[in-house]
Structure formats: C-alpha cells, structure tokens
Write a protein that holds these residues in place. Structure first.
Motif, PDB file in Angstrom:
ATOM      1  N   THR A  78      38.029  26.683  43.771  1.00 21.71           N
ATOM      2  CA  THR A  78      39.018  25.610  43.815  1.00 21.71           C
ATOM      3  C   THR A  78      40.092  25.874  42.760  1.00 21.71           C
ATOM      4  OG1 THR A  78      37.346  24.031  44.541  1.00 21.71           O
ATOM      5  CG2 THR A  78      39.353  23.122  43.559  1.00 21.71           C
ATOM      6  N   THR A  79      41.339  25.651  43.140  1.00 21.98           N
ATOM      7  CA  THR A  79      42.444  25.791  42.185  1.00 21.98           C
ATOM      8  C   THR A  79      42.715  24.431  41.539  1.00 21.98           C
ATOM      9  OG1 THR A  79      43.417  27.551  43.524  1.00 21.98           O
ATOM     10  CG2 THR A  79      44.845  26.494  41.905  1.00 21.98           C
ATOM     11  N   VAL A  80      42.906  24.433  40.229  1.00 21.04           N
ATOM     12  CA  VAL A  80      43.114  23.177  39.492  1.00 21.04           C
ATOM     13  C   VAL A  80      44.329  23.310  38.583  1.00 21.04           C
ATOM     14  CG1 VAL A  80      40.632  22.673  39.525  1.00 21.04           C
ATOM     15  CG2 VAL A  80      41.633  23.857  37.554  1.00 21.04           C
ATOM     16  N   VAL A 145      48.125  26.200  35.994  1.00 20.35           N
ATOM     17  CA  VAL A 145      47.374  26.230  37.246  1.00 20.35           C
ATOM     18  C   VAL A 145      46.472  27.465  37.240  1.00 20.35           C
ATOM     19  CG1 VAL A 145      47.516  26.343  39.763  1.00 20.35           C
ATOM     20  CG2 VAL A 145      49.222  25.044  38.473  1.00 20.35           C
ATOM     21  N   VAL A 146      45.170  27.248  37.398  1.00 13.49           N
ATOM     22  CA  VAL A 146      44.192  28.337  37.325  1.00 13.49           C
ATOM     23  C   VAL A 146      43.018  28.044  38.269  1.00 13.49           C
ATOM     24  CG1 VAL A 146      44.672  29.053  34.945  1.00 13.49           C
ATOM     25  CG2 VAL A 146      43.042  27.190  35.399  1.00 13.49           C
ATOM     26  N   GLU A 169      44.316  30.230  46.426  1.00  9.43           N
ATOM     27  CA  GLU A 169      42.966  30.146  45.864  1.00  9.43           C
ATOM     28  C   GLU A 169      42.482  31.548  45.524  1.00  9.43           C
ATOM     29  OE1 GLU A 169      41.051  26.283  48.104  1.00  9.43           O
ATOM     30  OE2 GLU A 169      41.167  28.166  49.219  1.00  9.43           O
ATOM     31  N   SER A 170      41.586  31.634  44.575  1.00 11.94           N
ATOM     32  CA  SER A 170      41.037  32.929  44.152  1.00 11.94           C
ATOM     33  C   SER A 170      39.666  33.127  44.767  1.00 11.94           C
ATOM     34  CB  SER A 170      40.938  32.995  42.625  1.00 11.94           C
ATOM     35  OG  SER A 170      40.381  34.231  42.215  1.00 11.94           O
ATOM     36  N   ARG A 171      39.417  34.353  45.271  1.00  8.95           N
ATOM     37  CA  ARG A 171      38.120  34.689  45.862  1.00  8.95           C
ATOM     38  C   ARG A 171      37.405  35.713  44.996  1.00  8.95           C
ATOM     39  NH1 ARG A 171      38.466  36.791  51.649  1.00  8.95           N
ATOM     40  NH2 ARG A 171      40.287  37.918  50.839  1.00  8.95           N
ATOM     41  N   ILE A 172      36.119  35.498  44.818  1.00  6.30           N
ATOM     42  CA  ILE A 172      35.273  36.399  44.030  1.00  6.30           C
ATOM     43  C   ILE A 172      34.481  37.292  44.982  1.00  6.30           C
ATOM     44  CG2 ILE A 172      33.394  36.555  42.358  1.00  6.30           C
ATOM     45  CD1 ILE A 172      35.983  35.486  41.192  1.00  6.30           C
ATOM     46  N   ALA A 173      34.360  38.574  44.629  1.00  6.25           N
ATOM     47  CA  ALA A 173      33.623  39.522  45.460  1.00  6.25           C
ATOM     48  C   ALA A 173      32.782  40.427  44.571  1.00  6.25           C
ATOM     49  CB  ALA A 173      34.584  40.362  46.297  1.00  6.25           C
ATOM     50  N   LEU A 174      31.727  40.968  45.156  1.00 11.62           N
ATOM     51  CA  LEU A 174      30.953  42.029  44.513  1.00 11.62           C
ATOM     52  C   LEU A 174      31.519  43.349  45.014  1.00 11.62           C
ATOM     53  CD1 LEU A 174      28.534  42.987  42.789  1.00 11.62           C
ATOM     54  CD2 LEU A 174      27.172  42.953  44.893  1.00 11.62           C
ATOM     55  N   SER A 175      31.900  44.231  44.092  1.00  5.48           N
ATOM     56  CA  SER A 175      32.534  45.485  44.480  1.00  5.48           C
ATOM     57  C   SER A 175      31.870  46.660  43.773  1.00  5.48           C
ATOM     58  CB  SER A 175      34.034  45.439  44.140  1.00  5.48           C
ATOM     59  OG  SER A 175      34.689  46.616  44.550  1.00  5.48           O
ATOM     60  N   TRP A 176      31.976  47.848  44.369  1.00  7.15           N
ATOM     61  CA  TRP A 176      31.421  49.069  43.789  1.00  7.15           C
ATOM     62  C   TRP A 176      32.094  50.267  44.456  1.00  7.15           C
ATOM     63  CZ3 TRP A 176      29.291  46.097  47.491  1.00  7.15           C
ATOM     64  CH2 TRP A 176      28.903  46.712  48.677  1.00  7.15           C
TER      65      TRP A 176
END
Length: 253
Positions: A78-80, A145-146, A169-176
């Motif tokens: 969520t962006t706040v 805004v973050v 909005e920001s999306r988090i991912a697992l990367s390698w």
C-alpha cells in the motif's frame, strides 16, 4: 566434516522495508546445518548485487531486468503519505492524489515508486534519502509519499501516515541470477512459496519401496485317503447305493 571443510552458507539480500524474519526462522528450522546470512542493500543496488555474486538470492523491488535475473512476485504494498500528527489530514482515513495538489511533496533521490509525474508541488531541492525526507516532514517542510513498509521503518512519534489512492504501488519479489539456481536457492524458493518440509521440489524424490511378493503357490487341497474312503473315517461313511449288506455266514447242510 574435517577441520578444513566449511559448511555451505546461503546469503540473502533484502531492500529497506522488507522484513525477512519469518523466512529466516523457517530456514533455520529446516536447514540447521546451513547458516543463512542477511545482506542489507539499497533498492537501487539490489539487482547489481545479485549479478555480482554478492548474494545468492534477494528480496527486491520490481521492476528488475529479467534478462539474467529470475523473479517471483510476492506481494504489492500500500502506498501512503507521511504527515505530521498536527496536519489537517489526520482527521481522514484515506487521501487521494488530488488532496496533495497544493502540498509540497518531497521526492527523495532514492524514491522507489515509479512516477510519471510526482504529485503535489515540488520542493526546492530533492532530499538525498528517504530518511532525510522523513526528517524534513517532521520539520514541517513538506509531505512524503512512500510504500507503507518504509513509513513503518522510519516511524517517528510526531509523524503518522494515511493510505493514498491514485498513485503507483511498489511490488516486492524474490530474485536470483537465473544461471545460479542452486539447490539452496530452490530450498529458499520452497520456503517463500509455503511448501511443506516433505515437498520433493528441488530435491530427488524418495525411491518407491519394493512391494512384498505374493505367495505363488496356492494352499493345497486336503488329500483323499487311499481306496476312495471318506476322510471323515469309517464311522461317517455311508453304503453306496445298491451295495449288498453283510450278515452272518450260512451253515452248509
């Protein structure tokens, strides 16, 4: 293990705002002999750290160049908008981008949101970091805004935040690194995806156990007694039909 052998280790990178505690705990429970070390990295440097071999895998913010990096999207934040506690917006539960039209909105150099055009009025100068921007919000210079996780990370008693609609909005991912999908990376992918400890993904399956052979010989039928006599014995035998009955021998005259 000899004295010269070092147990394998797994290096996990994570960007500010991500809390990997849950996954690290599960890793330690399942692989107690394989230490996991955490590597904190700024969001803008996470992808290059993985390419350079500074970590085996990492929690990053999308987008990332998938030419040489694999990525599994995990969740969207969520962006706040971060505001002072004496700001008028404290009275509302949610704000829209239009509510910021007349506000000075700080846009730090390490901003992780993909803006076409940041909302509000720009500040005279861009803060170097999100932490610097938070200090300016506390000083009454402007708003920020973050993603919600960064608002929590930089929490202050004199500040609060409200959800903001109509913004990226920001999306988090697992990367390698795609070419470095090791067994340990597969193990961590399984943990993040919620696989059980008995899952065979990433490890050789347990070979099936051979089934017990069935007896090939059938139980033999009871043998008949010699002469065709009934196995129940003479006492249970019956005279065959038409057979002569035996009596006392007759005397000759």
């Amino acid at each position: 293990m000899t004295g010269s052998e070092v147990p394998p280790a797994f290096r996990l990178a994570y960007v500010p705002g991500v809390t990997p505690t849950k996954w690290v705990r599960i890793w330690n429970e399942r692989l107690p002999g394989t230490p996991l070390s955490l590597v904190g990295v700024p969001a803008a440097e996470a992808a290059q750290l993985l390419r350079d071999g500074g970590a085996d895998a990492g929690f990053v913010r999308l987008p990332v160049d998938r030419t040489d990096l694999s990525a599994i999207p995990l969740y969207t934040e969520t962006t706040v908008v971060v505001i002072p506690k004496d700001h008028a917006a404290v009275a509302v539960e949610e704000m829209s981008v239009e509510d910021l039209a007349e506000e000075i909105v700080l846009h730090p150099l390490d901003d992780v949101l993909d803006w076409e055009r940041p909302p509000g009025r720009p500040a005279f100068e861009r803060p170097a970091t999100t932490a610097d921007a938070v200090e300016l919000v506390a000083a009454g210079v402007g708003l920020l805004v973050v993603p919600q996780s960064l608002a929590r990370l930089h929490h202050r008693k004199d500040l609060t935040y409200r959800p903001l609609t109509g913004v990226p909005e920001s999306r988090i991912a697992l990367s390698w690194p795609e070419e470095e999908t090791t067994d340990l990376v597969e193990e961590f992918i399984g943990i993040v995806r919620g696989r059980t400890v008995n899952s065979t993904r990433g490890r050789p399956p347990t070979p099936p156990q051979p089934k017990a052979k069935r007896a090939e010989r059938k139980t033999p039928a009871p043998k008949k007694q010699a002469g065709g006599r009934n196995p129940r014995g003479a006492s249970g035998a019956k005279n065959p039909k038409g057979a002569a009955k035996r009596g006392k021998p007759r005397r000759r005259p």
